[in-house]
Design a protein around this motif. Sequence first.
Motif, short mmCIF file in Angstrom:
data_model
loop_
_atom_site.label_atom_id
_atom_site.label_comp_id
_atom_site.label_asym_id
_atom_site.label_seq_id
_atom_site.Cartn_x
_atom_site.Cartn_y
_atom_site.Cartn_z
N TYR A 286 -42.43 -68.88 31.36
CA TYR A 286 -42.52 -67.65 30.59
C TYR A 286 -42.85 -67.90 29.11
N SER A 287 -43.38 -69.09 28.81
CA SER A 287 -43.78 -69.40 27.44
C SER A 287 -45.30 -69.51 27.34
N PRO A 288 -45.88 -69.06 26.25
CA PRO A 288 -47.32 -69.26 26.04
C PRO A 288 -47.63 -70.75 25.90
N GLU A 289 -48.86 -71.12 26.16
CA GLU A 289 -49.25 -72.52 26.01
C GLU A 289 -49.08 -72.96 24.55
N SER A 290 -48.81 -74.26 24.39
CA SER A 290 -48.69 -74.90 23.06
C SER A 290 -47.50 -74.38 22.25
N THR A 291 -46.46 -73.93 22.95
CA THR A 291 -45.23 -73.52 22.24
C THR A 291 -44.10 -74.44 22.68
N PRO A 292 -43.08 -74.67 21.84
CA PRO A 292 -42.01 -75.60 22.20
C PRO A 292 -40.93 -74.96 23.06
N VAL A 293 -40.29 -75.80 23.84
CA VAL A 293 -39.07 -75.43 24.56
C VAL A 293 -38.02 -76.48 24.19
N SER A 294 -36.89 -76.04 23.66
CA SER A 294 -35.87 -76.97 23.18
C SER A 294 -34.62 -76.93 24.03
N VAL A 295 -33.99 -78.10 24.17
CA VAL A 295 -32.70 -78.23 24.87
C VAL A 295 -31.73 -78.86 23.88
N VAL A 312 -30.94 -73.81 26.31
CA VAL A 312 -32.37 -73.91 26.57
C VAL A 312 -33.04 -72.73 25.90
N THR A 313 -33.90 -73.01 24.91
CA THR A 313 -34.51 -71.96 24.10
C THR A 313 -36.03 -72.01 24.21
N ASP A 314 -36.64 -70.85 24.44
CA ASP A 314 -38.10 -70.77 24.48
C ASP A 314 -38.58 -69.74 23.46
N ARG A 315 -39.88 -69.75 23.22
CA ARG A 315 -40.51 -68.78 22.30
C ARG A 315 -41.44 -67.87 23.09
N GLY A 316 -40.96 -67.48 24.27
CA GLY A 316 -41.81 -66.74 25.20
C GLY A 316 -41.76 -65.24 25.01
N VAL A 317 -42.01 -64.54 26.11
CA VAL A 317 -42.15 -63.08 26.06
C VAL A 317 -40.82 -62.36 25.89
N GLY A 318 -39.70 -63.03 26.18
CA GLY A 318 -38.40 -62.39 26.08
C GLY A 318 -38.10 -61.49 27.27
N ILE A 319 -36.89 -60.97 27.30
CA ILE A 319 -36.43 -60.13 28.41
C ILE A 319 -35.90 -58.83 27.85
N ALA A 320 -36.33 -57.72 28.43
CA ALA A 320 -35.88 -56.40 27.97
C ALA A 320 -34.38 -56.25 28.20
N PRO A 321 -33.69 -55.50 27.33
CA PRO A 321 -32.23 -55.33 27.46
C PRO A 321 -31.80 -54.81 28.83
N GLU A 322 -32.57 -53.89 29.42
CA GLU A 322 -32.19 -53.33 30.72
C GLU A 322 -32.31 -54.34 31.85
N PRO A 369 -37.32 -59.21 23.32
CA PRO A 369 -38.73 -59.11 23.69
C PRO A 369 -39.65 -59.49 22.52
N GLY A 370 -40.63 -60.35 22.82
CA GLY A 370 -41.58 -60.79 21.82
C GLY A 370 -41.10 -61.97 20.99
N THR A 371 -39.82 -62.34 21.11
CA THR A 371 -39.27 -63.45 20.32
C THR A 371 -38.95 -64.66 21.19
N GLY A 372 -38.33 -64.43 22.34
CA GLY A 372 -37.96 -65.53 23.22
C GLY A 372 -36.57 -65.36 23.79
N SER A 373 -36.11 -66.37 24.48
CA SER A 373 -34.80 -66.30 25.15
C SER A 373 -34.05 -67.61 24.97
N THR A 374 -32.72 -67.51 25.01
CA THR A 374 -31.86 -68.69 24.99
C THR A 374 -30.81 -68.54 26.10
N PHE A 375 -30.81 -69.48 27.04
CA PHE A 375 -29.80 -69.53 28.09
C PHE A 375 -28.80 -70.63 27.69
N THR A 376 -27.51 -70.31 27.76
CA THR A 376 -26.47 -71.25 27.34
C THR A 376 -25.52 -71.54 28.50
N ILE A 377 -25.37 -72.82 28.81
CA ILE A 377 -24.40 -73.27 29.80
C ILE A 377 -23.16 -73.76 29.04
#
Length: 420
Positions: A286-295, A312-322, A369-377
């Motif tokens: 869910y990330s555009p090409e040439s963007t970083p994904v950090s752990v 795990v953090t990406d700079r992708g499309v993000g997820i809508a609140p609903e 949305p438009g910023t990215g997502s962070t999943f935390t374990i």
Amino acid sequence: MSVEMVFGFLVGVTVCALAVPAVRAVQRRYERRRNTAATEENQVSTISQALHLAFQGSPTGATVVDRAGDVILSNPSAHEMALVHDRTINAEVWKVAQEVFEDKETRSLDLKISQRRTGHRVTQVQAVVKPLTLNDDRFVIIYGSDESESVRMEAARRDFVANVSHELKTPVGGIALLAEALLEDPGDPAHVEYFGTRVQKEAARMANMVNELIALSKLQGAERLPEMEPVRVDDIVTDAIARNQLTADALNIELTAGQPTDKLVMADKSLLVTALSNLIVNAINYSPESTPVSVTKKVVGEHGKEIVLIRVTDRGVGIAPEDQKRVFERFFRVDKARSRQTGGTGLGLSIVKHVVANHGGNLKLWSRPGTGSTFTIELPVYNEIPLLNDQNPAGTPVTLDNRLGAAVVARANSRRKDKA
């Protein structure tokens, strides 16, 4: 005069030289006797001590309450199962206990325990409430047994049957239609290649879904949890990144790992690597090409109650609140078109959720949305506690028995002060 002084000085030096080893020998002998006496004091010497240790160390929760609802006696398992909290009896249990006080009949109830903290794995408890003795109606005793594993396994069996019967209809029906189209013109090579490729792709998708359904079923309880062992958090992160490096390189996505940490967690390494790998794959897809994904990794809390956060953090499309509340549901897809394109089954995040839960952890999501997502374990840090080599301030070897005894004595003293 000078000769006498020299002679006296030599005699003094000689006496001191002989006295020092003697004093040290006496000190060592005294220490040995004191340690021997301390060890004998820690040994179980009476039936009441044996009963006390058996009660406090029992895996069955047990607590005794009086008619006023005061907790007279309880063991650590009762607190772990939420029968007692801060010397207060569970409200549901107390309601049943009042009925037992009235008619002296044994009753049972099922308690569903919400997760109170990271590392707490008891979710379902069966409590049995009965009179402590029929000759004295002032007390009842509550026994609790952890039924989390049994409930989890039964729910998993039901879910597996429902999932297989529902979700496999689509790929099976698709393969049947493609095979029918393929047979309409078997002599056309282009026709055969096109529909044959589609059949192969659908078959691979179905095989992948079956494998993930089986994995999810095991995690939910179709099989007992694996034996845990101390595992380095850095090794889990390194293996998960290595598993997805080729996929990231193909999309020119840089996978970065944060600063190392020497912390350990009690875990099944392969399961945690799979869970973290699923999060990384999801971030890549869910990330555009040439963007970083950090752990990254971070430790919070005090020593002995520390929690490690793996983000795990990406700079992708993000997820809508609903959609954020539903992303961990089985077969839920935020973007169905993208999921079909990447071959996703909609089970990856559900697998992550159950892996983390089986390790006594939490899984959290932040997204815009438009910023990215962070999943935390979130996982409890494993700290090895030596029981035999530690020394308490008095010099007595610290063992499991006298640690437990000290805790019980402290609780008893506190109860006496309250009543006074």
